[in-house]
Motif scaffolding. Structure first.
Motif, short mmCIF file in Angstrom:
data_model
loop_
_atom_site.label_atom_id
_atom_site.label_comp_id
_atom_site.label_asym_id
_atom_site.label_seq_id
_atom_site.Cartn_x
_atom_site.Cartn_y
_atom_site.Cartn_z
N LEU A 138 3.98 -19.11 -16.99
CA LEU A 138 3.74 -20.09 -15.94
C LEU A 138 5.04 -20.73 -15.48
O LEU A 138 5.93 -21.01 -16.29
CB LEU A 138 2.83 -21.21 -16.46
CG LEU A 138 1.36 -20.91 -16.72
CD1 LEU A 138 0.65 -22.19 -17.14
CD2 LEU A 138 0.70 -20.32 -15.49
N ALA A 139 5.14 -21.00 -14.21
CA ALA A 139 6.21 -21.85 -13.69
C ALA A 139 5.86 -23.30 -14.02
O ALA A 139 4.70 -23.65 -14.24
CB ALA A 139 6.35 -21.67 -12.18
N GLU A 140 6.89 -24.16 -14.07
CA GLU A 140 6.63 -25.55 -14.41
C GLU A 140 5.66 -26.21 -13.45
O GLU A 140 4.81 -27.02 -13.86
CB GLU A 140 7.95 -26.33 -14.47
CG GLU A 140 8.80 -25.98 -15.68
CD GLU A 140 9.93 -26.97 -15.91
OE1 GLU A 140 9.78 -28.15 -15.53
OE2 GLU A 140 10.96 -26.57 -16.48
N GLU A 141 5.76 -25.90 -12.17
CA GLU A 141 4.86 -26.53 -11.21
C GLU A 141 3.41 -26.08 -11.37
O GLU A 141 2.49 -26.71 -10.82
CB GLU A 141 5.33 -26.27 -9.77
CG GLU A 141 5.47 -24.81 -9.40
CD GLU A 141 6.88 -24.26 -9.64
OE1 GLU A 141 7.25 -23.29 -8.94
OE2 GLU A 141 7.60 -24.82 -10.51
N GLU A 142 3.18 -25.02 -12.13
CA GLU A 142 1.81 -24.54 -12.39
C GLU A 142 1.27 -25.05 -13.72
O GLU A 142 0.07 -24.92 -14.00
CB GLU A 142 1.78 -23.01 -12.45
CG GLU A 142 2.26 -22.28 -11.22
CD GLU A 142 2.30 -20.77 -11.47
OE1 GLU A 142 1.52 -20.07 -10.82
OE2 GLU A 142 3.11 -20.33 -12.32
N ALA A 143 2.13 -25.60 -14.56
CA ALA A 143 1.80 -25.82 -15.96
C ALA A 143 0.57 -26.71 -16.16
O ALA A 143 -0.32 -26.39 -16.95
CB ALA A 143 3.00 -26.39 -16.70
N LEU A 144 0.50 -27.83 -15.46
CA LEU A 144 -0.60 -28.77 -15.70
C LEU A 144 -1.93 -28.22 -15.22
O LEU A 144 -2.99 -28.72 -15.63
CB LEU A 144 -0.29 -30.11 -15.04
CG LEU A 144 0.90 -30.87 -15.62
CD1 LEU A 144 1.00 -32.25 -14.99
CD2 LEU A 144 0.82 -30.99 -17.14
N SER A 145 -1.91 -27.18 -14.39
CA SER A 145 -3.17 -26.59 -13.94
C SER A 145 -3.89 -25.88 -15.09
O SER A 145 -5.09 -25.58 -14.98
CB SER A 145 -2.93 -25.61 -12.80
OG SER A 145 -2.22 -24.46 -13.25
N ALA A 146 -3.18 -25.59 -16.16
CA ALA A 146 -3.78 -24.91 -17.31
C ALA A 146 -4.30 -25.89 -18.36
O ALA A 146 -4.84 -25.47 -19.39
CB ALA A 146 -2.75 -23.99 -17.97
N VAL A 147 -4.15 -27.19 -18.12
CA VAL A 147 -4.50 -28.20 -19.11
C VAL A 147 -5.95 -28.64 -18.97
O VAL A 147 -6.38 -29.04 -17.88
CB VAL A 147 -3.56 -29.42 -18.98
CG1 VAL A 147 -4.01 -30.55 -19.91
CG2 VAL A 147 -2.13 -29.02 -19.30
N ALA A 148 -6.69 -28.58 -20.09
CA ALA A 148 -8.05 -29.13 -20.10
C ALA A 148 -8.03 -30.63 -20.33
O ALA A 148 -8.81 -31.38 -19.75
CB ALA A 148 -8.88 -28.45 -21.18
#
Length: 287
Positions: A138-148
């Protein structure tokens, strides 16, 4: 939402905390708080449930770890500058990554069991992130999209086994009860900025740690992206993100936990934990 699991150890039921602070039983909706529940689709489905329509659990029920069947319990070391300094450790230029055995996970108020030969039992208040979607490279700008969501982790540590027994830190981080999680998993939509959370820890009522995720060396976005470069993260994986200054090892002279001590810790919006430290009984042959 605040998702949780309640009941006897090994027989927990899924639940949620309603707006009035009551535990509601989700057993008629999902079988557990696990990988399939933590996906975006799974969480959206739970948001459609009216909490008042669910049975209310007894207020005195035991809380278990909020997530079941954790496969990867990943930890980050030395992620606060002041903690690195207090332990006389160089400030890292890349995240220090290690593992805790998932078998060390317990509920937020379960006893911390001190191994019989341990004399260097230490405390570490941390904020953990729970993965909800497959995440690889993941790129950093995508990272929080993977967080539940987010929850409190007490990264209990045997410093002698961690530092002086050779090999990896996992040796001092994985004894049964060394990973209290919870009391609940707060879904990501309720945490507007995870980099502004205050966290604290007391031992026998004395404040030992007081810090903020704003002072992390490597923020959540960087950690998730960085770790995903080396492994595929899956729903239900837990990443605990490091502790601020104030651990027992950093005191002059060092101070460590002993049987009878009471540890309490918490973080903004994530609740609080409380554990009694007890001496673990030696195993009997054949048990």
């Amino acid at each position: 939402m605040k998702l949780l699991r309640f009941g006897p150890a090994g027989f927990e039921r899924p639940g949620l905390l309603d707006d009035d602070g009551f535990i509601r039983d989700l057993g008629s909706v999902v079988s557990d708080i696990q990988a399939s529940t933590l996906s975006r689709a799974g969480l959206d489905m739970l948001r459609s449930v009216v909490p008042s329509s669910l049975p209310r659990a007894d207020d005195s029920v035991r809380l278990g770890p909020p997530v079941a069947d954790v496969r990867h319990f990943i930890a980050v070391g030395l992620n606060y500058t002041d903690h690195a300094i207090e332990t006389d450790t160089p400030i890292p230029d890349q995240p220090v990554i290690f593992s805790k055995a998932p078998s060390c996970i317990v509920g937020p108020h379960d006893d911390v069991q001190m191994p019989p030969a341990c004399t260097t039992l230490d405390w570490e208040a941390e904020v953990a992130v729970v993965i909800g979607e497959h995440a690889f490279e993941l790129a950093e700008e995508e990272a929080l999209s993977a967080v539940a969501g987010y929850m409190i982790c007490h990264d209990v540590s045997d410093r002698d086994s961690q530092i002086h027994r050779g090999g990896q830190w996992i040796k001092g981080k994985s004894s049964p009860s060394f990973g209290p999680l919870g009391p609940w998993l707060v879904t990501a939509d309720e945490i507007l900025d995870p980099q502004t959370l205050n966290l604290w820890l007391t031992v026998n009522g004395v404040v030992r740690q007081s810090g903020s995720t704003a002072k992390m060396i490597f923020p959540f976005t960087h950690l998730i992206s960085y770790i995903s470069k080396f492994m595929a993260l899956e729903p239900g994986d837990v990443i605990t993100t490091g502790t601020p200054h104030g651990v027992g090892l950093g005191m002059k002279p060092p101070v460590f936990l002993k049987p009878g001590d009471v540890v309490e810790l918490g973080a903004d919006g994530l609740g609080r934990q409380r554990q009694n430290v007890v001496l673990r009984q030696p195993r009997t042959v054949g048990v």
